[in-house]
Design a protein around this motif. Structure first.
Motif, mmCIF file in Angstrom:
data_model
loop_
_atom_site.group_PDB
_atom_site.id
_atom_site.type_symbol
_atom_site.label_atom_id
_atom_site.label_comp_id
_atom_site.label_asym_id
_atom_site.label_seq_id
_atom_site.Cartn_x
_atom_site.Cartn_y
_atom_site.Cartn_z
ATOM 1 N N LEU A 1 -0.263 -4.978 0.952
ATOM 2 C CA LEU A 1 0.836 -4.991 1.677
ATOM 3 C C LEU A 1 1.970 -4.009 1.455
ATOM 4 O O LEU A 1 3.129 -3.981 1.447
ATOM 5 C CB LEU A 1 1.530 -6.459 1.520
ATOM 6 C CG LEU A 1 0.741 -7.539 2.538
ATOM 7 C CD1 LEU A 1 1.327 -8.933 1.867
ATOM 8 C CD2 LEU A 1 0.811 -7.401 3.803
ATOM 9 N N GLY A 2 1.492 -2.986 0.944
ATOM 10 C CA GLY A 2 2.440 -1.646 0.569
ATOM 11 C C GLY A 2 3.101 -1.798 -0.859
ATOM 12 O O GLY A 2 3.922 -1.238 -1.162
ATOM 13 N N LEU A 3 2.758 -2.824 -1.559
ATOM 14 C CA LEU A 3 3.393 -3.274 -2.686
ATOM 15 C C LEU A 3 2.692 -2.422 -4.053
ATOM 16 O O LEU A 3 1.348 -1.873 -3.655
ATOM 17 C CB LEU A 3 3.295 -4.753 -3.233
ATOM 18 C CG LEU A 3 3.978 -5.492 -2.131
ATOM 19 C CD1 LEU A 3 3.803 -7.182 -2.554
ATOM 20 C CD2 LEU A 3 5.408 -5.316 -2.198
ATOM 21 N N ASN B 1 -3.381 -3.598 4.628
ATOM 22 C CA ASN B 1 -1.834 -3.240 4.916
ATOM 23 C C ASN B 1 -1.119 -4.467 5.712
ATOM 24 O O ASN B 1 -1.983 -5.291 6.166
ATOM 25 C CB ASN B 1 -1.523 -1.776 5.382
ATOM 26 C CG ASN B 1 -1.908 -1.787 7.069
ATOM 27 O OD1 ASN B 1 -2.513 -2.794 7.195
ATOM 28 N ND2 ASN B 1 -2.038 -0.572 7.278
ATOM 29 N N ALA B 2 -0.107 -4.350 6.014
ATOM 30 C CA ALA B 2 0.594 -5.412 6.937
ATOM 31 C C ALA B 2 -0.053 -5.531 8.155
ATOM 32 O O ALA B 2 -0.003 -6.715 8.980
ATOM 33 C CB ALA B 2 2.024 -5.097 7.203
ATOM 34 N N SER C 1 0.130 -9.659 11.790
ATOM 35 C CA SER C 1 1.345 -10.848 12.012
ATOM 36 C C SER C 1 2.132 -10.618 10.649
ATOM 37 O O SER C 1 3.338 -11.040 10.640
ATOM 38 C CB SER C 1 0.475 -11.921 11.810
ATOM 39 O OG SER C 1 -0.371 -12.160 10.505
ATOM 40 N N TRP C 2 1.669 -9.856 9.788
ATOM 41 C CA TRP C 2 2.552 -9.752 8.313
ATOM 42 C C TRP C 2 3.676 -8.794 8.816
ATOM 43 O O TRP C 2 4.803 -8.873 8.529
ATOM 44 C CB TRP C 2 1.846 -9.155 7.329
ATOM 45 C CG TRP C 2 1.150 -10.307 6.786
ATOM 46 C CD1 TRP C 2 -0.170 -10.520 6.988
ATOM 47 C CD2 TRP C 2 1.563 -11.142 5.584
ATOM 48 N NE1 TRP C 2 -0.780 -11.472 6.158
ATOM 49 C CE2 TRP C 2 0.355 -11.694 5.189
ATOM 50 C CE3 TRP C 2 2.585 -11.137 4.812
ATOM 51 C CZ2 TRP C 2 0.398 -12.876 4.322
ATOM 52 C CZ3 TRP C 2 2.635 -12.030 3.799
ATOM 53 C CH2 TRP C 2 1.665 -12.815 3.619
ATOM 54 N N MET D 1 6.081 1.394 12.519
ATOM 55 C CA MET D 1 5.399 1.971 11.382
ATOM 56 C C MET D 1 3.659 1.944 11.652
ATOM 57 O O MET D 1 3.360 0.887 12.386
ATOM 58 C CB MET D 1 5.436 1.502 10.002
ATOM 59 C CG MET D 1 6.839 1.902 9.391
ATOM 60 S SD MET D 1 7.211 0.708 7.952
ATOM 61 C CE MET D 1 5.867 1.013 6.928
ATOM 62 N N GLY D 2 2.990 2.858 11.533
ATOM 63 C CA GLY D 2 1.445 2.841 11.564
ATOM 64 C C GLY D 2 1.083 4.137 12.163
ATOM 65 O O GLY D 2 1.516 5.328 11.719
#
Length: 186
Positions: free
Chosen positions: A126-128, A154-155, A36-37, A88-89
């Motif tokens: 979240l990749g941050l 992750n997202a 969902s992100w 992405m993924g």
């Protein structure tokens, strides 16, 4: 309009826990649904692009063609970025495993894979840049290189632990089916 890169096949909705539920193993497939992100971020980017496109039309109606073209170009870049975020993924096929990032794609043939395993390690949230303790699906390649395929923060998998476990098991099953047996290489 169907968007095949947005959803995984419905084969994962069944209660059958078949590791390789697809008929065509030569086609690249994502073994999980986008989270969902990821979908929400892409939707917000597309919403922003629609406002930028509207601004481009207004600027063109005002007679500033150069400004309108520049604004239209910005909208196209936002749309391309949103579609790339959805793409992405991790993707699998009979040929190997593919890790699609925002700016780069890495493809590893199953013959080059030594192991695919889930490990506990610090992972990016979240990749941050912020890291938290979590699980990661790591692919070990020949030559000692590692490739991080999935993380549970992750997202795609934030707050979806069962989905992460299912996706990790599926990628490990693809490796078991098409990868090289480690005992045979000794």
């Amino acid at each position: 309009m169907p968007l095949p890169f947005l959803t995984a096949d419905r084969a994962f909705d069944t209660t059958d826990h078949v590791a390789l539920p697809f008929d065509d193993h030569d086609q690249w497939r994502r073994p999980y649904r986008p989270g969902s992100w990821r979908v929400g971020s892409a939707a917000l980017a597309l919403l922003l692009a629609s406002f930028v496109l509207l601004a481009a039309v207004i600027i063109a109606a005002a007679g500033a063609v150069g400004g309108s073209l520049a604004t239209f170009g910005i909208a196209v870049l936002v749309i391309v970025a949103a579609l790339r975020m959805l793409r992405m993924g991790t993707w699998v096929s009979r040929a190997g495993v593919r890790r699609v990032g925002f700016l780069s794609t890495v493809t590893v043939r199953w013959a080059q894979v030594i192991s695919v395993r889930t490990v506990q390690q610090p992972v990016r949230w979240l990749g941050l840049p912020r890291t938290v303790q979590g699980q990661a699906l790591v692919l070990d390649r020949q030559g000692g290189e590692q490739l991080l395929l999935l993380t549970d923060h992750n997202a795609d998998f934030l707050s979806r632990v069962e989905a992460f476990d299912r996706a990790a098991d599926t990628v490990e099953a693809w490796n078991a089916e098409y990868g090289v047996d480690p005992a045979a290489t000794r």
